[in-house]
Design a protein around this motif. Structure first.
Motif, PDB file in Angstrom:
ATOM      1  N   SER A  41       0.836  -1.208   0.000  1.00  0.00           N
ATOM      2  CA  SER A  41       0.000   0.000   0.000  1.00  0.00           C
ATOM      3  C   SER A  41       0.872   1.260   0.000  1.00  0.00           C
ATOM      4  O   SER A  41       0.527   2.260  -0.637  1.00  0.00           O
ATOM      5  CB  SER A  41      -0.937   0.019   1.209  1.00  0.00           C
ATOM      6  OG  SER A  41      -1.857  -1.035   1.130  1.00  0.00           O
ATOM      7  N   GLN A  83      -7.580   0.228  -0.263  1.00  0.00           N
ATOM      8  CA  GLN A  83      -7.730  -1.058   0.439  1.00  0.00           C
ATOM      9  C   GLN A  83      -9.042  -1.046   1.238  1.00  0.00           C
ATOM     10  O   GLN A  83      -9.821  -1.986   1.147  1.00  0.00           O
ATOM     11  CB  GLN A  83      -6.523  -1.249   1.363  1.00  0.00           C
ATOM     12  CG  GLN A  83      -6.494  -2.594   2.050  1.00  0.00           C
ATOM     13  CD  GLN A  83      -5.110  -2.882   2.651  1.00  0.00           C
ATOM     14  OE1 GLN A  83      -4.154  -2.141   2.431  1.00  0.00           O
ATOM     15  NE2 GLN A  83      -5.024  -3.948   3.406  1.00  0.00           N
ATOM     16  N   ASP A 173      -6.036  -1.570  -4.772  1.00  0.00           N
ATOM     17  CA  ASP A 173      -5.473  -2.136  -3.548  1.00  0.00           C
ATOM     18  C   ASP A 173      -6.465  -3.149  -2.972  1.00  0.00           C
ATOM     19  O   ASP A 173      -7.478  -2.787  -2.394  1.00  0.00           O
ATOM     20  CB  ASP A 173      -5.173  -1.019  -2.539  1.00  0.00           C
ATOM     21  CG  ASP A 173      -4.161  -1.454  -1.493  1.00  0.00           C
ATOM     22  OD1 ASP A 173      -3.881  -2.668  -1.396  1.00  0.00           O
ATOM     23  OD2 ASP A 173      -3.651  -0.575  -0.775  1.00  0.00           O
ATOM     24  N   GLU A 174      -6.182  -4.433  -3.172  1.00  0.00           N
ATOM     25  CA  GLU A 174      -7.011  -5.550  -2.709  1.00  0.00           C
ATOM     26  C   GLU A 174      -8.465  -5.457  -3.172  1.00  0.00           C
ATOM     27  O   GLU A 174      -9.380  -5.355  -2.349  1.00  0.00           O
ATOM     28  CB  GLU A 174      -6.922  -5.657  -1.182  1.00  0.00           C
ATOM     29  CG  GLU A 174      -5.491  -5.916  -0.728  1.00  0.00           C
ATOM     30  CD  GLU A 174      -5.420  -6.474   0.693  1.00  0.00           C
ATOM     31  OE1 GLU A 174      -6.396  -7.076   1.138  1.00  0.00           O
ATOM     32  OE2 GLU A 174      -4.374  -6.302   1.327  1.00  0.00           O
TER      33      GLU A 174
HETATM   34 MG   LIG Z   1      -1.947  -2.742   2.256  1.00  0.00          MG
END
Ligand SMILES: [Mg+2]
Ligand SMILES: Nc1ncnc2c1ncn2[C@@H]1O[C@H](COP(=O)(O)OP(=O)(O)OP(=O)(O)O)[C@@H](O)[C@H]1O
Length: 252
Positions: A41, A83, A173-174
């Motif tokens: 991240s 995220q 992010d994810e």
């Molecule tokens: Mg992360």
């Protein structure tokens, strides 16, 4: 399309990203994996202008973006998702779409929110938002509050919102973190479709089957360092990657 050279970012004594280099090719899907706290991240935040790197160089389409602010980077065609989603929970899905970054040049977001002084261009944004909600199968929820839909649908809304800026490249992010398996497959499908339309992706994921299904190339971080890269198959079989990451319990 994106070239990151020897980027380092420290917080106090912790080198969150340590001399990291990655290259993302146009219209490809590149993966970024590694254990919790390995700097994924942070690297995203450095690339997208949220953090300033301590050293190194970042080129986007050949332009140095190291010192640019997040909105300037969005204007160059690079958008991102977070995220933990960055949505306005007490606004409807449609309102979230209409206050997406780079709604239009110099436009005051509150005008769009209050529905006053609706100009031709704003009408264009409304149409675009409708089309995107349709694409992500969210049209029926457009007047619901963002906090009333499931977490997976919120992830979809954030993807849809990101597309309002018409990006050439998207950092996610994810995208499937905390999402149920049915929706994971839908998200994979959307990412593929967008890639086929020419959009380039850099994706952080803990779900290795998502990585294997989507990515052409994968970079592996450990303690901020790039310990391996290659096809999903190659990194899956790399002993350093297995030791540092794939042996861990949380990897799916
Ligand atoms: Mg992360
Ligand atoms: N704003 C910050 N201030 C201080 N330390 C930070 C900050 N952001 C990240 N860190 C530290 O930097 C390191 C890398 O964190 P980062 O969030 O980039 O990891 P990650 O790979 O995204 O992890 P995860 O898989 O859990 O999301 C960690 O040690 C973290 O505690």
């Amino acid at each position: 399309m994106l070239e990151v050279f020897n980027v380092t970012k420290s917080f106090g004594g912790v080198k969150a990203v340590d001399n990291c280099s990655i290259t993302v090719e146009k219209a490809g899907i590149c993966g970024l994996i590694g254990p919790n706290g390995s700097g994924k991240s942070t690297l995203f935040n450095v690339i997208t202008g949220y953090y300033r790197s301590d050293s190194g160089k970042i080129l986007y389409n050949g332009n140095d973006i190291c010192k640019m602010k997040p909105h300037e980077i969005v204007n160059m065609g690079m958008s991102r998702t977070f995220q933990l989603t960055h949505l306005f929970k007490r606004m409807t899905l449609m309102e979230n779409m209409l206050i997406a970054p780079k709604l239009q040049e110099g436009e005051n977001i509150w005008k769009a929110l209050l529905g006053r002084n609706v100009k031709k261009q704003e009408h264009g944004n409304f149409e675009k938002a409708m089309e995107l909600l349709e694409f992500f199968d969210l049209t029926h929820l457009r007047n619901e509050y963002a906090d009333s839909i499931s977490f997976g649908q919120q992830k979809l809304l954030e993807m849809a919102r990101t597309m309002m800026a018409e990006p050439e490249m998207v950092l996610m992010d994810e995208p499937t973190g905390g999402v149920n398996p049915v929706l994971i497959n839908k998200i994979i499908g959307y990412i593929r479709k967008l890639r086929d339309m020419g959009i380039t992706f850099l994706i952080v994921e803990h779900n290795m089957s998502v990585i294997s299904e989507l990515c052409d190339e994968v970079y592996v971080l450990d303690y901020g360092k790039n310990i391996a890269s290659g096809s999903p198959e190659e990194v899956r079989n790399d002993k350093r990657v297995i030791d540092a990451y794939l042996g861990a319990e949380h990897v799916t």
